[in-house]
Design a protein around this motif. Sequence first.
Motif: not given
Lengths: 98, 347
Positions: B138-139, B179, A52-55, B144, B135, A29-31, A58-59
């Motif tokens: 996702a934040p 990505r 620091e998008c937080g993806a 899950h 994608q 998920v990290c862009p 969160t996941n």
Amino acid sequence: MKNFRYMAGVAILKLEADKCIGCGACETVCPHRVWKVEGRQAVIVDYDGCMECGACATNCPVAAITVNPDDGCGCAAYIIQKWLKGEGSEACCGSNCC
Amino acid sequence: MVAKNYYFVEGFVETSAGRVTRVATKLAWPDFFGKLRARLGLRRDSYLVSPGLYCVGQPDHQSPVLVTANYKLTFDALRSQLGGLDAWILVLDTFGVNVWCAAGKKNFSTRELVRRIELCGLSEIVSHRRLILPQLGAPGVAAHQVKKESGFEVKWGPIRAADLKKYLADGLQATPVMREVTFSLSERMVLVPVELTILLKPSFYVLALVLLLSGIGPDFFSVSRAWGRGSAAFGAYGLGVLAGAGLVPLLLPWIPGRQFFLKGIEMGVLVVTGAFLLWGKMIGSGLESLALISFVIAVSSYTAMNFTGATPFTSLSGVEKEMRQGLPVQIAALVVAIVGWLASPFF
Ligand code: SF4
Ligand code: SF4
């Protein structure tokens, strides 16, 4: 994005390595391609690339990752409001940020 | 709300959970008009489609489900890439904000996704249990958690809708390039008009203030002085905006330094130099020139710093840190500008 670098050493991004189960979600998920999962273990390979998008946090299914929890957008007008009026009271500059 | 925007509706598909709207995969002129308007920053807040389930082509119970936000630009960007495909489109209610920003604000969220799956009766429409999410969602969405609460597995699709076809064709595999976010010249260019539109309203206040301050002199206030000096000062403001909200976004990767307030100062110096070369002389006295130059730099530095909110690579911690350094510099420059400008008629 290697041609765009922001300030080094400022991002709030932490991994509790012993919690990690190596699922690979953070890397997916990290862009900014900050993560790499090698042998069932996530590692931060480009710390200063983090925005620091937080993806990732969160996941992460086991909550092994901590990112700056402030989810406001990073524009100056927003931050000034936050500083002046205190946390939580700021309105963002509408949908115009990002 | 769909009825109002009926022009992109091609028809309907009957499902066991009711009729689903089929939308066009080619954009029509109202889409381009709307896009232009949104890009100019006009009425962006209300440019949205109704949340819910849509489709393209003739999807059946095995077709992929693509999830997106209800900002019309986002919806259009997605459907315009789906020509020739049969797919479901699940539109979440993000209050007309794009996926990434909405995910950051937790409107494109696990909760909204799970709720929307139920509201649309998705599990009756498709027999598989898989969703494809952009994608950048996702934040806000924890894959899950979605699985646990709805039974649907989240597959993270590519960042850009343009890569979707290849992603689907490759069996839901994204390349590393798909990505990673980019910030190309054209991506930066489209942001400039919005930056300028945001500044429109404050600019009127600046204009009023500038006229007021420019008229003050030994004889208290003179309209002709307000007008003459005021237009010079407002011109300086315009140069500052040009440098900070125009040149900085466009030339971003080539301007030395990492901090935006510094980049803004650099571009401010550049436009001041350019203006002097163009006009070949100082404007008024030395003190007045100093005030105007300080003004240009304060404005260019601040507007450049504010652009951090629109970039896809600046962290909030970083922006706060740079503001602690940048704001004092900008305030100092502004003070020099105001004091110099007020004092100069008395010399
Ligand atoms: S916060 Fe965002 S940019 Fe930073 S490491 Fe996590 S996913 Fe990557
Ligand atoms: S998401 Fe969490 S558990 Fe999975 S690889 Fe990354 S750090 Fe490890």
